[in-house]
Design a protein around this motif. Structure first.
Motif, PDB file in Angstrom:
ATOM      1  N   ARG A  12       0.847  -1.192   0.000  1.00 40.79           N
ATOM      2  CA  ARG A  12       0.000   0.000   0.000  1.00 40.79           C
ATOM      3  C   ARG A  12       0.883   1.242   0.000  1.00 40.79           C
ATOM      4  NH1 ARG A  12      -3.580  -1.663   4.597  1.00 40.79           N
ATOM      5  NH2 ARG A  12      -3.124  -3.648   3.617  1.00 40.79           N
TER       6      ARG A  12
ATOM      7  N   TRP B 141      -3.363  -0.063 -12.455  1.00 40.34           N
ATOM      8  CA  TRP B 141      -4.222   0.681 -11.522  1.00 40.34           C
ATOM      9  C   TRP B 141      -5.605   0.030 -11.426  1.00 40.34           C
ATOM     10  CZ3 TRP B 141      -4.048   3.858  -7.670  1.00 40.34           C
ATOM     11  CH2 TRP B 141      -5.205   4.546  -7.275  1.00 40.34           C
TER      12      TRP B 141
ATOM     13  N   ASN C  79      -2.715  -7.350  -3.953  1.00 37.02           N
ATOM     14  CA  ASN C  79      -3.812  -8.193  -4.404  1.00 37.02           C
ATOM     15  C   ASN C  79      -3.570  -9.607  -3.889  1.00 37.02           C
ATOM     16  OD1 ASN C  79      -5.738  -9.680  -5.720  1.00 37.02           O
ATOM     17  ND2 ASN C  79      -5.092  -9.111  -7.788  1.00 37.02           N
TER      18      ASN C  79
ATOM     19  N   ALA D 154      -4.338  -1.758  -8.673  1.00 37.77           N
ATOM     20  CA  ALA D 154      -3.621  -2.739  -7.861  1.00 37.77           C
ATOM     21  C   ALA D 154      -2.816  -3.660  -8.767  1.00 37.77           C
ATOM     22  CB  ALA D 154      -4.595  -3.555  -7.020  1.00 37.77           C
TER      23      ALA D 154
ATOM     24  N   LEU E  22      -2.345  -1.348  -2.777  1.00 41.60           N
ATOM     25  CA  LEU E  22      -1.924  -1.775  -4.108  1.00 41.60           C
ATOM     26  C   LEU E  22      -1.878  -3.288  -4.216  1.00 41.60           C
ATOM     27  CD1 LEU E  22       1.065   0.675  -4.783  1.00 41.60           C
ATOM     28  CD2 LEU E  22      -1.284   0.882  -5.592  1.00 41.60           C
TER      29      LEU E  22
END
Length: 208
Positions: free
Chosen positions: A45, A98, A57, A100, A55
């Motif tokens: 993040r 974007w 996943n 993530a 960010l």
């Protein structure tokens, strides 16, 4: 790039080498590989003036790859030279898209050539020059050209070495906190120099 939640993956490889003559050798290798997502890719993040933005996943799956290389080496007196061509195809790539990290569809193929010349003009002294070229699509964080040179010397228990590397200009992936988009930033070429001295106090014990 492994962590406590990483799953195992089976990989394979095969290789062979043939001494054609007393002064020439050829070799080849092929195999598969994988890369687990890093901790930052899973749970990273960023902190900005607007707040904290994740960010990572946690649903990412590993990258997978297949590659091969082939080359040869020749030795002529105090000179030794070699060159190897390589190819690598990576699928299920992890990229920062974007907002993530995500697994990207399609594959990314890279290829290149690694070459070197090595000489031992005097006993205990070795010099080496090497070059690496890498080409392909969507390459980031990888320069197209790299050059390196080094000299090593040994006298009894004392060893010393000097080296210099030239890294060509390339692009790196970056997250722009102003536009909140992933972009590519150009990095200029640069030099890296190194030096080392080591002393073998006794067998199995070195200081450097």
């Amino acid at each position: 790039n492994t962590h406590e939640l990483a799953k195992g993956r089976a990989t394979w490889d095969a290789w062979g080498s043939l001494q054609v003559t007393d002064w020439a050798r050829v070799h080849a290798r092929t195999g598969s590989g994988f890369r687990e997502p890093s901790l930052f890719e899973l749970d990273g993040r960023i902190l900005s003036s607007f707040g904290v933005f994740p960010l990572g996943n946690p649903g990412l799956s590993p990258e997978r790859s297949f590659g091969w290389d082939a080359g040869g080496e020749v030795t002529l007196g105090p000179l030794k030279a070699g060159s190897t061509y390589f190819f690598l195809e990576t699928g299920n790539r992890i990229d920062l898209v974007w907002p993530a990290f995500s697994n990207v569809e399609g594959s990314n193929a890279t290829h290149g050539i690694e070459s070197f010349i090595e000489a031992e003009p005097f006993e205990g002294i070795k010099a080496r020059i090497s070059n690496t070229y890498v080409g392909g699509e969507r390459i980031a964080d990888q320069p197209a050209h790299q050059w390196g040179g080094s000299v090593e010397a040994k006298s009894g228990p004392l060893r010393g070495g000097l080296g210099v590397s030239w890294i060509g200009g390339h692009t790196v992936a970056a997250f722009d906190t102003g536009s909140f988009k992933v972009t590519r930033v150009a990095e200029d070429d640069f030099l890296v120099a190194s030096a080392i001295v080591s002393y073998e106090v006794r067998k199995g014990f070195n200081v450097y």
